[in-house]
Design a protein around this motif. Structure first.
Motif, PDB file in Angstrom:
ATOM      1  N   GLY A  93       0.817  -1.209   0.000  1.00 17.08           N
ATOM      2  CA  GLY A  93       0.000   0.000   0.000  1.00 17.08           C
ATOM      3  C   GLY A  93       0.847   1.254   0.000  1.00 17.08           C
ATOM      4  N   HIS A  94       1.919   1.248   0.770  1.00 19.83           N
ATOM      5  CA  HIS A  94       2.786   2.420   0.854  1.00 19.83           C
ATOM      6  C   HIS A  94       3.545   2.658  -0.455  1.00 19.83           C
ATOM      7  CE1 HIS A  94       1.958   1.835   5.124  1.00 19.83           C
ATOM      8  NE2 HIS A  94       2.379   3.061   5.323  1.00 19.83           N
ATOM      9  N   LEU A  95       4.000   1.579  -1.091  1.00 18.04           N
ATOM     10  CA  LEU A  95       4.725   1.722  -2.342  1.00 18.04           C
ATOM     11  C   LEU A  95       3.807   2.186  -3.477  1.00 18.04           C
ATOM     12  CD1 LEU A  95       7.092  -1.379  -2.222  1.00 18.04           C
ATOM     13  CD2 LEU A  95       7.765   1.022  -2.119  1.00 18.04           C
ATOM     14  N   ILE A  96       2.567   1.719  -3.472  1.00 21.51           N
ATOM     15  CA  ILE A  96       1.606   2.164  -4.488  1.00 21.51           C
ATOM     16  C   ILE A  96       1.390   3.666  -4.390  1.00 21.51           C
ATOM     17  CG2 ILE A  96      -0.847   2.119  -5.133  1.00 21.51           C
ATOM     18  CD1 ILE A  96      -0.858  -0.859  -4.610  1.00 21.51           C
ATOM     19  N   LEU A  97       1.149   4.131  -3.165  1.00 23.08           N
ATOM     20  CA  LEU A  97       0.886   5.563  -2.967  1.00 23.08           C
ATOM     21  C   LEU A  97       2.143   6.398  -3.227  1.00 23.08           C
ATOM     22  CD1 LEU A  97      -1.197   7.686  -2.135  1.00 23.08           C
ATOM     23  CD2 LEU A  97      -0.479   7.369   0.240  1.00 23.08           C
ATOM     24  N   ALA A  98       3.285   5.949  -2.703  1.00 23.99           N
ATOM     25  CA  ALA A  98       4.535   6.695  -2.884  1.00 23.99           C
ATOM     26  C   ALA A  98       4.924   6.763  -4.359  1.00 23.99           C
ATOM     27  CB  ALA A  98       5.661   6.051  -2.075  1.00 23.99           C
ATOM     28  N   GLY A  99       4.780   5.645  -5.057  1.00 27.85           N
ATOM     29  CA  GLY A  99       5.106   5.619  -6.478  1.00 27.85           C
ATOM     30  C   GLY A  99       4.226   6.547  -7.284  1.00 27.85           C
ATOM     31  N   ASP A 100       2.961   6.619  -6.911  1.00 27.48           N
ATOM     32  CA  ASP A 100       2.029   7.498  -7.623  1.00 27.48           C
ATOM     33  C   ASP A 100       2.353   8.966  -7.355  1.00 27.48           C
ATOM     34  OD1 ASP A 100      -0.658   7.354  -9.203  1.00 27.48           O
ATOM     35  OD2 ASP A 100      -1.011   8.884  -7.683  1.00 27.48           O
ATOM     36  N   ILE A 101       2.635   9.295  -6.101  1.00 28.91           N
ATOM     37  CA  ILE A 101       2.969  10.671  -5.739  1.00 28.91           C
ATOM     38  C   ILE A 101       4.251  11.127  -6.444  1.00 28.91           C
ATOM     39  CG2 ILE A 101       3.713  12.162  -3.834  1.00 28.91           C
ATOM     40  CD1 ILE A 101       1.818  10.579  -2.014  1.00 28.91           C
ATOM     41  N   LEU A 102       5.214  10.200  -6.559  1.00 29.62           N
ATOM     42  CA  LEU A 102       6.494  10.519  -7.187  1.00 29.62           C
ATOM     43  C   LEU A 102       6.454  10.366  -8.712  1.00 29.62           C
ATOM     44  CD1 LEU A 102       8.880   8.679  -4.671  1.00 29.62           C
ATOM     45  CD2 LEU A 102       8.565  11.155  -4.885  1.00 29.62           C
ATOM     46  N   SER A 103       5.282   9.990  -9.238  1.00 26.80           N
ATOM     47  CA  SER A 103       5.118   9.748 -10.690  1.00 26.80           C
ATOM     48  C   SER A 103       6.106   8.692 -11.181  1.00 26.80           C
ATOM     49  CB  SER A 103       5.307  11.052 -11.477  1.00 26.80           C
ATOM     50  OG  SER A 103       4.325  12.003 -11.108  1.00 26.80           O
ATOM     51  N   PHE A 104       6.301   7.661 -10.353  1.00 29.87           N
ATOM     52  CA  PHE A 104       7.185   6.549 -10.711  1.00 29.87           C
ATOM     53  C   PHE A 104       6.331   5.293 -10.808  1.00 29.87           C
ATOM     54  CE2 PHE A 104      10.767   3.535  -9.443  1.00 29.87           C
ATOM     55  CZ  PHE A 104      11.342   3.552 -10.707  1.00 29.87           C
ATOM     56  N   THR A 105       5.758   5.068 -11.970  1.00 26.79           N
ATOM     57  CA  THR A 105       4.861   3.943 -12.190  1.00 26.79           C
ATOM     58  C   THR A 105       5.251   3.231 -13.490  1.00 26.79           C
ATOM     59  OG1 THR A 105       3.288   5.400 -13.337  1.00 26.79           O
ATOM     60  CG2 THR A 105       2.930   5.044 -10.993  1.00 26.79           C
ATOM     61  N   GLY A 106       4.530   2.148 -13.803  1.00 26.66           N
ATOM     62  CA  GLY A 106       4.824   1.397 -15.015  1.00 26.66           C
ATOM     63  C   GLY A 106       5.649   0.158 -14.741  1.00 26.66           C
ATOM     64  N   ASP A 107       6.016  -0.555 -15.806  1.00 22.33           N
ATOM     65  CA  ASP A 107       6.733  -1.827 -15.675  1.00 22.33           C
ATOM     66  C   ASP A 107       8.091  -1.662 -15.012  1.00 22.33           C
ATOM     67  OD1 ASP A 107       4.624  -3.156 -16.850  1.00 22.33           O
ATOM     68  OD2 ASP A 107       5.476  -3.068 -18.877  1.00 22.33           O
ATOM     69  N   ASN A 108       8.810  -0.608 -15.370  1.00 24.96           N
ATOM     70  CA  ASN A 108      10.132  -0.393 -14.792  1.00 24.96           C
ATOM     71  C   ASN A 108      10.045  -0.135 -13.292  1.00 24.96           C
ATOM     72  OD1 ASN A 108      12.655   1.715 -14.294  1.00 24.96           O
ATOM     73  ND2 ASN A 108      13.130   0.074 -15.726  1.00 24.96           N
ATOM     74  N   ALA A 109       9.031   0.614 -12.884  1.00 23.53           N
ATOM     75  CA  ALA A 109       8.825   0.911 -11.467  1.00 23.53           C
ATOM     76  C   ALA A 109       8.486  -0.357 -10.688  1.00 23.53           C
ATOM     77  CB  ALA A 109       7.712   1.941 -11.304  1.00 23.53           C
ATOM     78  N   LYS A 110       7.644  -1.218 -11.285  1.00 23.17           N
ATOM     79  CA  LYS A 110       7.280  -2.473 -10.623  1.00 23.17           C
ATOM     80  C   LYS A 110       8.507  -3.359 -10.426  1.00 23.17           C
ATOM     81  CE  LYS A 110       2.526  -2.524 -12.381  1.00 23.17           C
ATOM     82  NZ  LYS A 110       1.562  -3.183 -13.290  1.00 23.17           N
ATOM     83  N   THR A 111       9.363  -3.409 -11.446  1.00 21.11           N
ATOM     84  CA  THR A 111      10.590  -4.200 -11.337  1.00 21.11           C
ATOM     85  C   THR A 111      11.508  -3.630 -10.257  1.00 21.11           C
ATOM     86  OG1 THR A 111      10.432  -4.659 -13.707  1.00 21.11           O
ATOM     87  CG2 THR A 111      12.527  -5.156 -12.639  1.00 21.11           C
ATOM     88  N   PHE A 112      11.585  -2.313 -10.184  1.00 14.71           N
ATOM     89  CA  PHE A 112      12.387  -1.648  -9.151  1.00 14.71           C
ATOM     90  C   PHE A 112      11.880  -2.019  -7.757  1.00 14.71           C
ATOM     91  CE2 PHE A 112      12.744   1.948  -6.203  1.00 14.71           C
ATOM     92  CZ  PHE A 112      14.121   2.099  -6.146  1.00 14.71           C
ATOM     93  N   GLU A 113      10.564  -1.977  -7.560  1.00 16.89           N
ATOM     94  CA  GLU A 113       9.982  -2.303  -6.268  1.00 16.89           C
ATOM     95  C   GLU A 113      10.263  -3.747  -5.867  1.00 16.89           C
ATOM     96  OE1 GLU A 113       5.875  -1.306  -6.610  1.00 16.89           O
ATOM     97  OE2 GLU A 113       6.252   0.845  -6.796  1.00 16.89           O
ATOM     98  N   ILE A 114      10.242  -4.649  -6.847  1.00 20.05           N
ATOM     99  CA  ILE A 114      10.569  -6.051  -6.580  1.00 20.05           C
ATOM    100  C   ILE A 114      12.038  -6.168  -6.169  1.00 20.05           C
ATOM    101  CG2 ILE A 114      10.796  -8.345  -7.612  1.00 20.05           C
ATOM    102  CD1 ILE A 114       8.494  -7.456  -9.550  1.00 20.05           C
ATOM    103  N   PHE A 115      12.905  -5.454  -6.893  1.00 20.10           N
ATOM    104  CA  PHE A 115      14.344  -5.539  -6.657  1.00 20.10           C
ATOM    105  C   PHE A 115      14.733  -5.046  -5.262  1.00 20.10           C
ATOM    106  CE2 PHE A 115      18.762  -4.091  -7.037  1.00 20.10           C
ATOM    107  CZ  PHE A 115      19.353  -5.193  -7.631  1.00 20.10           C
ATOM    108  N   ILE A 116      14.144  -3.939  -4.830  1.00 18.60           N
ATOM    109  CA  ILE A 116      14.544  -3.379  -3.529  1.00 18.60           C
ATOM    110  C   ILE A 116      14.038  -4.228  -2.361  1.00 18.60           C
ATOM    111  CG2 ILE A 116      14.750  -1.034  -4.403  1.00 18.60           C
ATOM    112  CD1 ILE A 116      12.070  -0.350  -3.128  1.00 18.60           C
ATOM    113  N   GLN A 117      13.080  -5.119  -2.618  1.00 20.55           N
ATOM    114  CA  GLN A 117      12.666  -6.042  -1.563  1.00 20.55           C
ATOM    115  C   GLN A 117      13.806  -6.971  -1.166  1.00 20.55           C
ATOM    116  OE1 GLN A 117       9.118  -7.980  -3.121  1.00 20.55           O
ATOM    117  NE2 GLN A 117       7.812  -6.689  -1.870  1.00 20.55           N
ATOM    118  N   LEU A 118      14.689  -7.251  -2.117  1.00 14.20           N
ATOM    119  CA  LEU A 118      15.848  -8.090  -1.810  1.00 14.20           C
ATOM    120  C   LEU A 118      16.739  -7.430  -0.758  1.00 14.20           C
ATOM    121  CD1 LEU A 118      16.798  -9.291  -5.405  1.00 14.20           C
ATOM    122  CD2 LEU A 118      15.769 -10.661  -3.584  1.00 14.20           C
ATOM    123  N   GLY A 119      16.793  -6.103  -0.785  1.00 17.25           N
ATOM    124  CA  GLY A 119      17.556  -5.388   0.237  1.00 17.25           C
ATOM    125  C   GLY A 119      16.965  -5.590   1.611  1.00 17.25           C
TER     126      GLY A 119
END
Length: 261
Positions: free
Chosen positions: A24-50
Motif C-alpha cells: 500500500g505504501h509503495l503504491i501511494l509513494a510511487g504514484d505521488i512521485l510519478s514513478f509507475t509502469g513496468d520499470n517501477a514495478k521491477t524496481f519495487e521487486i528488486f529493492i525487496q531483496l535489500g
C-alpha cells in the motif's frame, strides 16, 4: 531519479517488516512521485531483496549455525523444519493464484480495503486473544508452524501485510508477541526470496544496464532502513501492543481510498 530511488527504498525498508503493508505504501509513494509502469514495478521487486538481506544480516549467526548443524543438531533441525513447514502454504497457493492476484487485485481499492479490515483484525486479536503459552521459537511445534503458514497465505491478498498476518496468526496460536515477531522475520527470508526471485525472472526484460545505479541505491537504502526499523520494532513491541499499528492501518487505508477516488 536517485531521489525517487532513495524515497522508495526508505518506504520499502520501513514498512516491509511492520504490520502496515509495504504494498500500500509503495503504491501511494510511487504514484505521488510519478514513478509507475513496468520499470517501477521491477524496481519495487528488486529493492525487496535489500529488505530480505537485512534480516539475514541481523540473524546471521542463528541462520548459518542452523544450516551448518543440519542433521547433527535436533534443535536446528526442528527450527528449519518449522520454517519450511510455515513457508509451504503461501508458496503453494501463491503459485496457483499469482497471475490472478497480479492482474485483478493489485489496485488501490483492494489495498485500502485490506488495510482497513486488517487494522480492525489487529484490534480484535489484541483484545480477545488468550494469554501466550509459547515464549521461545524453539518451543514451536509443526502444528504452530503450519498454522502460521496458513495465516501468511492471507497476505497474498495485497494490503493484508505479510508481517501483520504472520504475527497476528502466531499470537492467535499462543505465541508471545516478541516470539511471534521474530518467527515472522525468519519466515520472511524464504517467502520473500522466493516471491521476489519469481517476479524478477518474469520481469527480467525490464532491467536495463543504465538503471543499475538507481536500483543499487534503492537496494542499499532499503537494506539500511530495514535494519534500523527491525531493531526499533523489537524494542517497541517489548513494551507496547500492536493497537497503534491497527489505527494507523485504518487511517492510511482511508487516505488511499479517498486519494484515488
Amino acid at each position: 531519479m536517485i531521489f525517487k530511488s532513495i524515497i522508495l527504498g526508505i518506504v520499502e525498508g520501513v514498512t516491509e517488516f511492520l504490520p502496515v503493508s509495504s504494498t500500500g505504501h509503495l503504491i501511494l509513494a510511487g504514484d505521488i512521485l510519478s514513478f509507475t509502469g513496468d520499470n517501477a514495478k521491477t524496481f519495487e521487486i528488486f529493492i525487496q531483496l535489500g529488505a530480505i538481506l537485512s534480516v539475514i544480516w541481523m540473524y546471521r549467526e542463528r541462520i548459518f549455525s542452523s544450516i551448518k548443524e543440519i542433521g547433527s543438531e535436533k534443535k536446528s533441525n526442528k527450527f528449519l523444519l518449522n520454517i519450511f513447514t510455515a513457508f509451504l502454504p503461501a508458496a503453494f497457493i501463491g503459485l496457483l493464484t499469482h497471475s490472478y492476484i497480479k492482474r485483478y487485485l493489485f489496485n488501490p481499492l483492494t489495498v485500502s480495503f485490506a488495510l482497513i479490515v486488517g487494522g480492525i483484525a489487529i484490534l480484535a486479536v489484541e483484545k480477545f486473544v488468550k494469554k501466550p503459552v509459547v515464549f521461545d521459537i524453539n518451543a514451536l511445534s509443526l502444528k504452530h508452524a503450519f498454522g502460521i503458514g496458513m495465516a501468511q497465505a492471507l497476505a497474498l491478498f495485497p494490503g493484508v501485510s505479510r508481517a501483520g498476518a504472520t504475527i497476528m496468526g502466531a499470537m492467535c496460536l499462543g505465541l508471545e508477541r516478541k516470539t511471534a515477531t521474530e518467527f515472522s522475520f525468519f519466515l520472511a527470508i524464504p517467502t520473500m526470496f522466493a516471491a521476489t526471485s519469481y517476479d524478477l525472472l518474469k520481469n527480467i526484460h525490464n532491467l536495463n544496464l543504465s538503471d543499475m545505479p538507481i536500483f543499487a541505491v534503492g537496494f542499499i537504502v532499503s537494506f539500511l532502513s530495514a535494519i534500523i526499523v527491525i531493531k526499533a520494532f523489537l524494542g517497541f513491541i517489548a513494551r507496547h501492543t500492536f493497537n497503534s499499528f491497527a489505527v494507523y492501518r485504518i487511517v492510511f487505508g482511508l487516505i488511499i481510498l479517498f486519494y484515488y477516488l
